[in-house]
Design a protein around this motif. Structure first.
Motif, PDB file in Angstrom:
ATOM      1  N   LYS A 249      81.641  19.547  17.936  1.00 31.90           N
ATOM      2  CA  LYS A 249      82.372  20.770  17.628  1.00 31.90           C
ATOM      3  C   LYS A 249      82.471  21.731  18.810  1.00 31.90           C
ATOM      4  CE  LYS A 249      81.154  20.642  12.722  1.00 31.90           C
ATOM      5  NZ  LYS A 249      80.589  21.413  11.584  1.00 31.90           N
ATOM      6  N   VAL A 250      83.338  22.745  18.629  1.00 32.86           N
ATOM      7  CA  VAL A 250      83.454  23.790  19.643  1.00 32.86           C
ATOM      8  C   VAL A 250      82.076  24.389  19.900  1.00 32.86           C
ATOM      9  CG1 VAL A 250      85.853  24.356  19.133  1.00 32.86           C
ATOM     10  CG2 VAL A 250      84.031  25.509  17.877  1.00 32.86           C
ATOM     11  N   GLY A 251      81.850  24.756  21.145  1.00 29.88           N
ATOM     12  CA  GLY A 251      80.535  25.228  21.561  1.00 29.88           C
ATOM     13  C   GLY A 251      79.700  24.125  22.182  1.00 29.88           C
ATOM     14  N   SER A 252      80.131  22.862  21.982  1.00 28.50           N
ATOM     15  CA  SER A 252      79.426  21.731  22.592  1.00 28.50           C
ATOM     16  C   SER A 252      79.692  21.708  24.091  1.00 28.50           C
ATOM     17  CB  SER A 252      79.914  20.410  21.989  1.00 28.50           C
ATOM     18  OG  SER A 252      79.605  20.311  20.623  1.00 28.50           O
ATOM     19  N   PRO A 253      78.780  21.115  24.858  1.00 32.35           N
ATOM     20  CA  PRO A 253      79.043  20.907  26.281  1.00 32.35           C
ATOM     21  C   PRO A 253      79.771  19.581  26.491  1.00 32.35           C
ATOM     22  CG  PRO A 253      76.849  20.147  25.801  1.00 32.35           C
ATOM     23  CD  PRO A 253      77.429  20.646  24.484  1.00 32.35           C
ATOM     24  N   ILE A 254      80.505  19.489  27.575  1.00 31.27           N
ATOM     25  CA  ILE A 254      81.021  18.215  28.062  1.00 31.27           C
ATOM     26  C   ILE A 254      80.651  18.142  29.531  1.00 31.27           C
ATOM     27  CG2 ILE A 254      83.028  16.766  28.486  1.00 31.27           C
ATOM     28  CD1 ILE A 254      84.385  18.095  26.090  1.00 31.27           C
ATOM     29  N   TYR A 255      79.953  17.092  29.905  1.00 35.13           N
ATOM     30  CA  TYR A 255      79.473  16.925  31.277  1.00 35.13           C
ATOM     31  C   TYR A 255      80.457  16.051  32.055  1.00 35.13           C
ATOM     32  CZ  TYR A 255      75.217  19.099  29.643  1.00 35.13           C
ATOM     33  OH  TYR A 255      74.332  19.993  29.116  1.00 35.13           O
ATOM     34  N   LEU A 256      81.011  16.608  33.101  1.00 33.12           N
ATOM     35  CA  LEU A 256      81.961  15.894  33.953  1.00 33.12           C
ATOM     36  C   LEU A 256      81.189  15.053  34.959  1.00 33.12           C
ATOM     37  CD1 LEU A 256      84.853  15.426  35.044  1.00 33.12           C
ATOM     38  CD2 LEU A 256      84.529  17.475  36.457  1.00 33.12           C
ATOM     39  N   ASP A 257      81.468  13.756  34.968  1.00 32.60           N
ATOM     40  CA  ASP A 257      80.780  12.825  35.863  1.00 32.60           C
ATOM     41  C   ASP A 257      81.532  12.731  37.189  1.00 32.60           C
ATOM     42  OD1 ASP A 257      80.199  10.365  37.227  1.00 32.60           O
ATOM     43  OD2 ASP A 257      79.296   9.599  35.399  1.00 32.60           O
ATOM     44  N   MET A 258      80.851  13.081  38.289  1.00 34.29           N
ATOM     45  CA  MET A 258      81.437  12.946  39.620  1.00 34.29           C
ATOM     46  C   MET A 258      80.509  12.088  40.473  1.00 34.29           C
ATOM     47  SD  MET A 258      84.212  13.801  41.197  1.00 34.29           S
ATOM     48  CE  MET A 258      84.771  15.194  40.191  1.00 34.29           C
ATOM     49  N   GLU A 259      81.016  10.941  40.899  1.00 36.83           N
ATOM     50  CA  GLU A 259      80.205  10.037  41.693  1.00 36.83           C
ATOM     51  C   GLU A 259      80.082  10.521  43.139  1.00 36.83           C
ATOM     52  OE1 GLU A 259      78.437   7.259  40.470  1.00 36.83           O
ATOM     53  OE2 GLU A 259      78.951   8.368  38.668  1.00 36.83           O
ATOM     54  N   ALA A 260      79.257   9.849  43.913  1.00 36.96           N
ATOM     55  CA  ALA A 260      78.953  10.276  45.274  1.00 36.96           C
ATOM     56  C   ALA A 260      80.170  10.197  46.191  1.00 36.96           C
ATOM     57  CB  ALA A 260      77.823   9.414  45.836  1.00 36.96           C
ATOM     58  N   TYR A 261      80.225  11.132  47.131  1.00 37.94           N
ATOM     59  CA  TYR A 261      81.289  11.120  48.141  1.00 37.94           C
ATOM     60  C   TYR A 261      80.816  11.913  49.352  1.00 37.94           C
ATOM     61  CZ  TYR A 261      82.481  15.922  46.666  1.00 37.94           C
ATOM     62  OH  TYR A 261      82.439  17.270  46.384  1.00 37.94           O
ATOM     63  N   ASP A 262      81.581  11.847  50.431  1.00 43.40           N
ATOM     64  CA  ASP A 262      81.225  12.528  51.671  1.00 43.40           C
ATOM     65  C   ASP A 262      81.629  14.001  51.578  1.00 43.40           C
ATOM     66  OD1 ASP A 262      80.720  13.402  54.218  1.00 43.40           O
ATOM     67  OD2 ASP A 262      82.176  12.087  55.210  1.00 43.40           O
ATOM     68  N   ILE A 263      80.676  14.847  51.252  1.00 50.19           N
ATOM     69  CA  ILE A 263      80.999  16.266  51.065  1.00 50.19           C
ATOM     70  C   ILE A 263      81.225  16.990  52.386  1.00 50.19           C
ATOM     71  CG2 ILE A 263      79.790  16.370  48.860  1.00 50.19           C
ATOM     72  CD1 ILE A 263      77.494  17.814  50.247  1.00 50.19           C
ATOM     73  N   THR A 264      80.950  16.326  53.509  1.00 50.65           N
ATOM     74  CA  THR A 264      81.266  16.935  54.804  1.00 50.65           C
ATOM     75  C   THR A 264      82.747  16.774  55.147  1.00 50.65           C
ATOM     76  OG1 THR A 264      80.786  14.943  56.118  1.00 50.65           O
ATOM     77  CG2 THR A 264      78.933  16.414  55.613  1.00 50.65           C
ATOM     78  N   ASN A 265      83.447  15.956  54.384  1.00 49.71           N
ATOM     79  CA  ASN A 265      84.895  15.823  54.520  1.00 49.71           C
ATOM     80  C   ASN A 265      85.524  17.008  53.798  1.00 49.71           C
ATOM     81  OD1 ASN A 265      87.653  15.175  54.034  1.00 49.71           O
ATOM     82  ND2 ASN A 265      87.208  12.979  54.193  1.00 49.71           N
ATOM     83  N   LYS A 266      85.927  18.026  54.543  1.00 49.57           N
ATOM     84  CA  LYS A 266      86.358  19.295  53.945  1.00 49.57           C
ATOM     85  C   LYS A 266      87.556  19.131  53.016  1.00 49.57           C
ATOM     86  CE  LYS A 266      87.404  24.132  54.948  1.00 49.57           C
ATOM     87  NZ  LYS A 266      88.499  24.215  53.942  1.00 49.57           N
ATOM     88  N   ALA A 267      88.549  18.397  53.441  1.00 47.09           N
ATOM     89  CA  ALA A 267      89.732  18.226  52.608  1.00 47.09           C
ATOM     90  C   ALA A 267      89.374  17.555  51.285  1.00 47.09           C
ATOM     91  CB  ALA A 267      90.780  17.415  53.360  1.00 47.09           C
TER      92      ALA A 267
END
Length: 276
Positions: A150-168
């Motif tokens: 129901k509303v009020g629940s969380p949804i967790y977005l899954d983001m796998e690993a990547y090169d965060i030093t790549n600014k773009a």
């Protein structure tokens, strides 16, 4: 989540890549202020949880609950990059496992970074990041709602690993995450995020601009430490007030109540789905 979102082999490739912070108590306030409607009180679970690729059978869930070791379970509610079929994951299943006491953690495998190693059915681009984030968030809400979360629940977005030093690449990911989060909140669902402390979670936790970042952070740090505090790698005032999850061990083959399942172990102190 031992690459339950995509493939186990690919997870270990992406995890090897190099390498939403909030002030104390601000996580929920930031989320509740985004919606004009009155927010339901969040449902929080503190204890051990597990995640596995395919939601187990109802019989297995009942047996594992009787064992008593785990109290929470993550389920993959949707996303084009979700890696496993979910024959058991229905509204009836959700209602039944909730009735026997499980606290469910909804996880959505959305678009992945443009610079990420390997291929994904859906990837972020600089030009589509914002629109894609909104579309995926609307789909995540529809999927969770159809399962009885129901509303009020969380949804967790899954983001796998990547090169965060790549600014773009990192800028595109952050634009997508902000759009996803903002859309969730507009639909009165709380925003969470799963990522790696060396990359995808770090990008959120250390972002200078905190606008529209998720208020709950589930960090993957496979140090075998059952805690959300002693190994927390960022500021002590970040993601407090029941806003942290920690995936601390992966690919653990366990037999409980006569049912064997390979799971990832999590320590949980954060919102879970509102069911019933």
């Amino acid at each position: 989540m031992a690459e339950h979102r995509q493939s186990r082999r690919r997870r270990y490739i992406t995890w090897g890549v190099a390498g939403a912070a909030v002030l104390a108590g601000a996580g929920i306030a930031a989320q509740t202020s985004m919606a004009a409607t009155t927010w339901p009180a969040q449902k929080t679970y503190t204890g051990r949880a597990f995640d596995t690729c395919t939601a187990p059978s109802l019989a297995a869930m009942k047996a594992w609950k009787t064992d008593g070791y785990y109290g929470g379970a993550a389920v993959y509610v949707g996303g084009k990059n979700r890696g496993c079929a979910q024959p058991n994951l229905t509204a009836s299943w959700v209602k039944s496992v909730n009735t026997v006491g499980w606290k469910l953690i909804p996880l959505y495998v959305g678009a992945q970074p443009p610079c990420q190693t390997g291929s994904s059915p859906e990837k972020i681009t600089a030009t589509t990041a914002t629109s894609l984030g909104a579309t995926d968030a609307a789909d995540a809400v529809a999927k969770a709602s159809a399962l009885g979360m129901k509303v009020g629940s969380p949804i967790y977005l899954d983001m796998e690993a990547y090169d965060i030093t790549n600014k773009a690449c990192n800028d595109a990911v952050l634009a997508y995450v902000r759009s996803f989060t903002k859309t969730l909140r507009a639909k009165t669902y709380r925003a969470g995020y799963y990522g790696f402390t060396s990359s995808s979670a770090k990008a959120i936790a250390t972002a200078t601009n905190k606008t529209d970042l998720p208020g709950n952070l589930w960090y993957a740090l496979w140090d075998k430490k059952d805690t959300t505090t002693t190994d927390w790698p960022w500021g002590a005032t970040q993601y407090t007030d029941h806003s942290r999850g920690h995936q601390f061990l992966v690919n653990s083959k366990e037999t409980r109540g006569g049912y064997t399942i390979t799971v990832d172990r999590d320590t949980w102190d954060a919102p879970v789905a509102i069911v019933g």
